[in-house]
Design a protein around this motif. Structure first.
Motif, short mmCIF file in Angstrom:
data_model
loop_
_atom_site.label_atom_id
_atom_site.label_comp_id
_atom_site.label_asym_id
_atom_site.label_seq_id
_atom_site.Cartn_x
_atom_site.Cartn_y
_atom_site.Cartn_z
N SER A 99 29.28 -20.85 6.22
CA SER A 99 29.28 -22.17 7.18
C SER A 99 30.04 -22.31 8.53
CB SER A 99 29.43 -23.47 6.13
OG SER A 99 28.61 -23.53 5.10
N VAL A 100 29.72 -22.78 9.38
CA VAL A 100 30.81 -22.99 10.49
C VAL A 100 30.87 -24.39 10.80
CG1 VAL A 100 31.05 -22.35 12.89
CG2 VAL A 100 30.11 -20.69 11.39
N VAL A 101 32.24 -24.84 10.80
CA VAL A 101 32.63 -26.34 11.28
C VAL A 101 33.00 -26.44 12.58
CG1 VAL A 101 33.49 -28.43 10.37
CG2 VAL A 101 32.68 -26.70 8.51
N ALA A 102 32.61 -27.25 13.48
CA ALA A 102 33.31 -27.45 14.68
C ALA A 102 33.67 -28.77 14.99
CB ALA A 102 32.28 -26.98 15.78
N ALA B 183 37.03 -16.17 6.32
CA ALA B 183 38.07 -16.88 5.71
C ALA B 183 38.52 -17.66 7.10
CB ALA B 183 39.36 -15.93 5.77
N SER B 184 38.92 -19.00 6.80
CA SER B 184 39.34 -20.15 7.82
C SER B 184 40.55 -19.59 8.34
CB SER B 184 39.50 -21.46 7.23
OG SER B 184 40.52 -21.39 6.25
N THR B 185 40.55 -19.86 9.77
CA THR B 185 41.81 -19.22 10.52
C THR B 185 42.17 -20.48 11.45
OG1 THR B 185 40.41 -18.36 12.25
CG2 THR B 185 41.33 -16.84 10.45
N PRO B 186 43.49 -20.67 11.59
CA PRO B 186 43.95 -21.66 12.53
C PRO B 186 43.71 -21.22 13.87
CG PRO B 186 45.66 -20.55 11.68
CD PRO B 186 44.57 -19.72 11.05
N MET C 99 40.32 -20.98 15.11
CA MET C 99 39.33 -20.35 15.82
C MET C 99 38.35 -21.40 16.61
SD MET C 99 35.98 -19.01 13.46
CE MET C 99 36.29 -17.33 13.89
N ASP C 100 37.97 -20.90 17.57
CA ASP C 100 37.13 -21.54 18.40
C ASP C 100 35.84 -21.37 18.30
OD1 ASP C 100 39.01 -21.10 21.79
OD2 ASP C 100 39.11 -22.84 20.21
N VAL C 101 35.26 -22.35 18.06
CA VAL C 101 33.47 -22.32 17.90
C VAL C 101 32.79 -23.02 19.15
CG1 VAL C 101 31.83 -23.24 16.17
CG2 VAL C 101 33.87 -22.50 15.38
N ASN C 102 32.33 -22.26 19.91
CA ASN C 102 31.63 -22.73 21.06
C ASN C 102 32.48 -23.37 21.94
OD1 ASN C 102 29.24 -21.55 20.45
ND2 ASN C 102 28.44 -23.40 19.28
N GLY C 103 33.98 -23.07 22.05
CA GLY C 103 34.86 -23.48 22.86
C GLY C 103 35.43 -24.81 22.16
N VAL D 95 36.38 -23.99 12.10
CA VAL D 95 36.53 -23.36 10.83
C VAL D 95 35.43 -22.43 10.40
CG1 VAL D 95 38.68 -24.35 10.18
CG2 VAL D 95 36.61 -24.94 9.34
N VAL D 96 35.54 -21.16 9.80
CA VAL D 96 34.38 -20.54 9.21
C VAL D 96 34.63 -20.53 7.88
CG1 VAL D 96 33.27 -18.36 9.06
CG2 VAL D 96 34.18 -19.11 11.31
#
Length: 54
Positions: free
Chosen positions: A19-22, A50-53, A1-5, A9-10
């Motif tokens: 929690s969001v990890v970038a 769920a975390s996604t690739p 997943m992209d987080v702010n580009g 993972v979420v």
């Protein structure tokens, strides 16, 4: 997943706190890890937590 580009993972814990990890990547290496745990910010993240690739 992209987080702010950037890749990320979420995650959701058993109490459904999000929690969001970038990951900032430079030259194929992770150079920074940002974790957002503020309950107001991740509310706009789509998905079920769920975390996604990426």
């Amino acid at each position: 997943m992209d987080v702010n580009g950037v890749p990320g993972v979420v995650l959701m814990d058993p109490q459904e706190r999000l929690s969001v990890v970038a990951f900032t990547v430079d030259g194929g290496r992770i150079t920074a890890v940002d974790v957002i745990r503020n309950p107001d910010k991740p509310a706009a993240v789509p998905g079920d937590g769920a975390s996604t690739p990426g």
